[in-house]
Design a protein around this motif. Sequence first.
Motif, PDB file in Angstrom:
ATOM      1  N   ARG A  28       4.425  68.352 131.015  1.00  0.00           N
ATOM      2  CA  ARG A  28       4.140  69.593 131.739  1.00  0.00           C
ATOM      3  C   ARG A  28       3.033  70.378 131.028  1.00  0.00           C
ATOM      4  O   ARG A  28       2.174  70.970 131.681  1.00  0.00           O
ATOM      5  N   ASP A  66       9.822  65.048 125.918  1.00  0.00           N
ATOM      6  CA  ASP A  66       8.657  64.369 126.486  1.00  0.00           C
ATOM      7  C   ASP A  66       8.238  64.961 127.826  1.00  0.00           C
ATOM      8  O   ASP A  66       7.048  65.049 128.120  1.00  0.00           O
ATOM      9  N   GLN A  67       9.200  65.381 128.643  1.00  0.00           N
ATOM     10  CA  GLN A  67       8.854  65.981 129.934  1.00  0.00           C
ATOM     11  C   GLN A  67       8.133  67.310 129.734  1.00  0.00           C
ATOM     12  O   GLN A  67       7.200  67.629 130.468  1.00  0.00           O
TER      13      GLN A  67
END
Length: 73
Positions: A46, A41-42
């Motif tokens: 990004r 998810d990060q």
Amino acid sequence: MNREELRAEFIKCDADGDGQLNEEELHNLLVAIGARVGMDDQAIMRALIRFDLDLSGKVDFKEFVAVSALLGL
């Protein structure tokens, strides 16, 4: 994937039909074109930040094409 194929996938993933992708819709597009392999998810967040050239919080097709070319998608 050529521009027409990218546009077709973009339209399919634009669930609300507003011509822009939010985080979830961008995630679905990256999955559809095979670019999400191994992304958490990060990493998706990004990617959203990277693609969102006008800082609207969403990604339109023009932004997606511009950045996807740089990323080799």
